[in-house]
Write a protein that holds these residues in place. Structure first.
Motif, short mmCIF file in Angstrom:
data_model
loop_
_atom_site.label_atom_id
_atom_site.label_comp_id
_atom_site.label_asym_id
_atom_site.label_seq_id
_atom_site.Cartn_x
_atom_site.Cartn_y
_atom_site.Cartn_z
N GLN A 18 38.21 44.51 63.06
CA GLN A 18 37.82 45.55 64.00
C GLN A 18 37.47 46.85 63.27
O GLN A 18 36.50 47.53 63.62
N VAL A 19 38.23 47.17 62.23
CA VAL A 19 37.97 48.39 61.46
C VAL A 19 36.61 48.30 60.79
O VAL A 19 35.81 49.23 60.83
N PHE A 21 34.16 46.43 61.65
CA PHE A 21 33.12 46.48 62.68
C PHE A 21 32.78 47.92 63.02
O PHE A 21 31.61 48.30 63.06
N SER A 22 33.80 48.73 63.27
CA SER A 22 33.56 50.13 63.65
C SER A 22 32.77 50.88 62.60
O SER A 22 31.81 51.58 62.90
N LYS A 23 33.16 50.69 61.34
CA LYS A 23 32.48 51.41 60.27
C LYS A 23 31.04 50.94 60.11
O LYS A 23 30.12 51.74 60.04
N ARG A 25 29.17 49.20 62.20
CA ARG A 25 28.36 49.46 63.38
C ARG A 25 27.77 50.86 63.30
O ARG A 25 26.57 51.06 63.55
N ASN A 26 28.60 51.83 62.93
CA ASN A 26 28.10 53.20 62.80
C ASN A 26 26.98 53.28 61.76
O ASN A 26 25.96 53.94 61.99
N SER A 49 31.25 43.84 70.17
CA SER A 49 32.36 43.97 69.22
C SER A 49 33.22 42.72 69.22
O SER A 49 33.11 41.88 70.12
N ARG A 53 33.28 44.19 73.49
CA ARG A 53 32.68 45.40 74.07
C ARG A 53 31.26 45.61 73.52
O ARG A 53 31.00 45.36 72.36
N SER A 55 27.98 47.54 72.20
CA SER A 55 27.43 48.73 71.55
C SER A 55 25.94 48.54 71.48
O SER A 55 25.47 47.43 71.22
N CYS B 39 32.22 40.09 61.01
CA CYS B 39 33.00 40.41 62.22
C CYS B 39 32.83 39.36 63.30
O CYS B 39 33.42 39.48 64.37
#
Lengths: 80, 80
Positions: A18-19, A21-23, A25-26, A49, A53, A55, B39
DNA sequence: GCCTCTATTTATAAGCT
DNA sequence: TAGCTTATAAATAGAGG
Protein backbone atom coordinates in the motif's frame (compact mmCIF):
# COMPACT_ATOMS: atom_id res chain seq x y z
CA UNK A 1 15.32 4.62 -7.66
CA UNK A 2 15.87 4.13 -4.00
CA UNK A 3 18.36 2.72 -1.54
CA UNK A 4 18.26 -0.71 -3.13
CA UNK A 5 17.37 -2.13 -6.52
CA UNK A 6 13.79 -3.31 -6.51
CA UNK A 7 12.71 -6.48 -8.28
CA UNK A 8 9.53 -6.00 -10.28
CA UNK A 9 7.28 -8.56 -8.70
CA UNK A 10 4.29 -8.50 -6.40
CA UNK A 11 5.05 -6.99 -2.99
CA UNK A 12 3.70 -9.57 -0.58
CA UNK A 13 3.66 -7.45 2.58
CA UNK A 14 0.30 -5.68 2.68
CA UNK A 15 1.49 -2.51 4.37
CA UNK A 16 4.47 -2.20 2.11
CA UNK A 17 2.38 -2.79 -0.99
CA UNK A 18 0.00 0.00 0.00
CA UNK A 19 2.85 2.39 0.82
CA UNK A 20 4.55 1.70 -2.49
CA UNK A 21 1.26 2.16 -4.29
CA UNK A 22 0.73 5.58 -2.72
CA UNK A 23 4.21 6.79 -3.60
CA UNK A 24 4.30 5.44 -7.14
CA UNK A 25 0.74 6.49 -7.90
CA UNK A 26 1.75 10.06 -7.08
CA UNK A 27 4.78 9.77 -9.31
CA UNK A 28 2.79 8.29 -12.15
CA UNK A 29 0.16 11.01 -11.98
CA UNK A 30 2.88 13.66 -11.97
CA UNK A 31 4.47 12.12 -15.07
CA UNK A 32 1.09 11.90 -16.79
CA UNK A 33 0.47 15.55 -15.95
CA UNK A 34 3.85 16.63 -17.31
CA UNK A 35 3.34 14.65 -20.50
CA UNK A 36 -0.08 16.16 -21.05
CA UNK A 37 1.33 19.69 -20.72
CA UNK A 38 4.65 19.25 -22.52
CA UNK A 39 3.14 17.48 -25.49
CA UNK A 40 -0.33 19.04 -25.33
CA UNK A 41 -2.16 15.72 -25.52
CA UNK A 42 -5.24 13.97 -24.23
CA UNK A 43 -4.49 11.41 -21.55
CA UNK A 44 -6.50 9.28 -19.14
CA UNK A 45 -5.13 7.23 -16.28
CA UNK A 46 -7.29 4.92 -14.16
CA UNK A 47 -6.00 2.88 -11.24
CA UNK A 48 -7.59 0.80 -8.53
CA UNK A 49 -5.55 0.67 -5.32
CA UNK A 50 -4.71 -2.63 -3.61
CA UNK A 51 -7.73 -1.99 -1.38
CA UNK A 52 -9.92 -1.34 -4.41
CA UNK A 53 -10.19 2.41 -4.26
CA UNK A 54 -10.17 4.41 -7.46
CA UNK A 55 -7.48 6.90 -8.44
CA UNK A 56 -7.54 8.66 -11.75
CA UNK A 57 -6.08 11.50 -13.74
CA UNK A 58 -6.83 13.23 -16.96
CA UNK A 59 -5.38 16.39 -18.46
CA UNK A 60 -7.18 19.18 -20.22
CA UNK A 61 -10.29 17.09 -20.89
CA UNK A 62 -12.63 15.27 -18.57
CA UNK A 63 -11.73 11.62 -18.24
CA UNK A 64 -15.11 10.63 -19.69
CA UNK A 65 -14.29 12.61 -22.82
CA UNK A 66 -10.96 10.83 -23.25
CA UNK A 67 -12.60 7.46 -22.74
CA UNK A 68 -15.25 8.43 -25.28
CA UNK A 69 -12.53 9.40 -27.76
CA UNK A 70 -11.05 5.93 -27.25
CA UNK A 71 -14.33 4.07 -27.47
CA UNK A 72 -15.36 5.95 -30.57
CA UNK A 73 -12.22 4.99 -32.49
CA UNK A 74 -12.70 2.57 -35.35
CA UNK A 75 -11.96 -0.85 -33.89
CA UNK A 76 -8.89 -1.26 -36.10
CA UNK A 77 -7.28 1.85 -34.60
CA UNK A 78 -7.56 0.57 -31.04
CA UNK A 79 -4.54 -1.70 -31.32
CA UNK A 80 -2.40 1.02 -29.76
CA UNK B 1 16.17 14.20 -15.68
CA UNK B 2 18.34 15.32 -18.50
CA UNK B 3 21.07 17.75 -19.37
CA UNK B 4 19.01 20.76 -18.44
CA UNK B 5 16.06 21.42 -16.19
CA UNK B 6 12.89 21.37 -18.23
CA UNK B 7 10.07 23.81 -17.67
CA UNK B 8 6.69 22.11 -17.70
CA UNK B 9 4.99 23.96 -20.51
CA UNK B 10 3.98 23.15 -24.06
CA UNK B 11 6.94 22.31 -26.31
CA UNK B 12 6.39 24.54 -29.32
CA UNK B 13 8.77 22.84 -31.74
CA UNK B 14 6.79 20.11 -33.48
CA UNK B 15 9.65 17.66 -33.92
CA UNK B 16 10.82 18.12 -30.39
CA UNK B 17 7.32 17.69 -29.02
CA UNK B 18 6.90 14.40 -30.86
CA UNK B 19 10.32 13.13 -29.75
CA UNK B 20 9.62 14.02 -26.13
CA UNK B 21 6.24 12.34 -26.41
CA UNK B 22 7.79 9.11 -27.64
CA UNK B 23 10.40 9.01 -24.89
CA UNK B 24 8.09 9.93 -22.05
CA UNK B 25 5.29 7.72 -23.29
CA UNK B 26 7.66 4.77 -23.04
CA UNK B 27 8.69 5.81 -19.55
CA UNK B 28 5.10 6.27 -18.44
CA UNK B 29 4.04 2.87 -19.74
CA UNK B 30 7.00 1.26 -18.00
CA UNK B 31 6.03 2.91 -14.73
CA UNK B 32 2.41 1.85 -15.17
CA UNK B 33 3.57 -1.70 -15.83
CA UNK B 34 5.77 -1.75 -12.75
CA UNK B 35 3.00 -0.37 -10.56
CA UNK B 36 0.55 -2.96 -11.82
CA UNK B 37 2.95 -5.80 -10.96
CA UNK B 38 4.38 -4.47 -7.70
CA UNK B 39 1.01 -3.60 -6.24
CA UNK B 40 -1.07 -6.15 -8.12
CA UNK B 41 -3.64 -3.65 -9.31
CA UNK B 42 -5.86 -2.87 -12.25
CA UNK B 43 -4.64 0.04 -14.33
CA UNK B 44 -5.55 1.63 -17.64
CA UNK B 45 -3.60 4.29 -19.48
CA UNK B 46 -4.84 5.98 -22.65
CA UNK B 47 -2.89 8.62 -24.57
CA UNK B 48 -3.31 10.34 -27.90
CA UNK B 49 -0.03 11.46 -29.45
CA UNK B 50 0.48 15.01 -30.73
CA UNK B 51 -0.42 13.66 -34.16
CA UNK B 52 -3.56 12.04 -32.79
CA UNK B 53 -2.46 8.42 -32.72
CA UNK B 54 -3.54 6.22 -29.85
CA UNK B 55 -1.21 4.64 -27.31
CA UNK B 56 -2.49 2.63 -24.42
CA UNK B 57 -1.55 0.21 -21.69
CA UNK B 58 -3.35 -1.98 -19.24
CA UNK B 59 -2.04 -4.61 -16.86
CA UNK B 60 -3.48 -8.02 -16.12
CA UNK B 61 -6.91 -7.12 -17.48
CA UNK B 62 -8.03 -5.95 -20.89
CA UNK B 63 -8.34 -2.18 -21.04
CA UNK B 64 -12.04 -2.49 -21.80
CA UNK B 65 -12.50 -4.39 -18.56
CA UNK B 66 -10.75 -1.69 -16.54
CA UNK B 67 -12.80 1.02 -18.22
CA UNK B 68 -15.94 -0.99 -17.47
CA UNK B 69 -14.92 -1.27 -13.83
CA UNK B 70 -14.59 2.52 -13.78
CA UNK B 71 -17.83 3.21 -15.60
CA UNK B 72 -19.76 0.80 -13.40
CA UNK B 73 -18.68 2.53 -10.20
CA UNK B 74 -21.43 4.37 -8.34
CA UNK B 75 -21.14 7.95 -9.48
CA UNK B 76 -20.14 9.11 -6.00
CA UNK B 77 -17.08 6.86 -6.02
CA UNK B 78 -15.72 8.32 -9.24
CA UNK B 79 -14.29 11.39 -7.56
CA UNK B 80 -10.91 9.69 -7.44
C1' DG C 1 11.11 8.03 -36.89
C1' DC C 2 14.07 5.14 -33.82
C1' DC C 3 18.44 3.84 -31.40
C1' DT C 4 22.72 5.04 -28.51
C1' DC C 5 25.28 7.79 -25.19
C1' DT C 6 25.87 10.26 -20.92
C1' DA C 7 25.54 14.33 -17.91
C1' DT C 8 22.17 15.67 -15.22
C1' DT C 9 17.77 15.82 -13.10
C1' DT C 10 14.21 13.31 -10.89
C1' DA C 11 11.89 9.51 -8.49
C1' DT C 12 11.95 6.70 -4.77
C1' DA C 13 13.30 2.58 -1.00
C1' DA C 14 14.30 2.54 3.54
C1' DG C 15 14.49 4.59 7.55
C1' DC C 16 12.84 7.83 10.80
C1' DT C 17 9.46 10.91 13.14
C1' DT D 1 0.14 5.68 9.40
C1' DA D 2 0.98 9.75 6.72
C1' DG D 3 4.99 12.93 6.16
C1' DC D 4 10.20 14.02 6.02
C1' DT D 5 15.04 12.69 4.86
C1' DT D 6 18.68 11.06 2.03
C1' DA D 7 21.40 7.73 -0.42
C1' DT D 8 20.76 5.53 -4.48
C1' DA D 9 18.48 3.84 -8.71
C1' DA D 10 16.24 5.28 -12.74
C1' DA D 11 14.52 8.45 -16.33
C1' DT D 12 15.60 11.56 -19.68
C1' DA D 13 17.36 16.18 -22.52
C1' DG D 14 20.21 17.01 -25.88
C1' DA D 15 23.37 15.53 -29.24
C1' DG D 16 24.67 12.30 -32.70
C1' DG D 17 23.97 8.19 -36.09
Amino acid sequence: MGRVKLQIKRIENNTNRQVTFSKRRNGLIKKAYELSILCDIDIALIMFSPSGRLSHFSGRKRIEDVLARYVNLPENDRGG
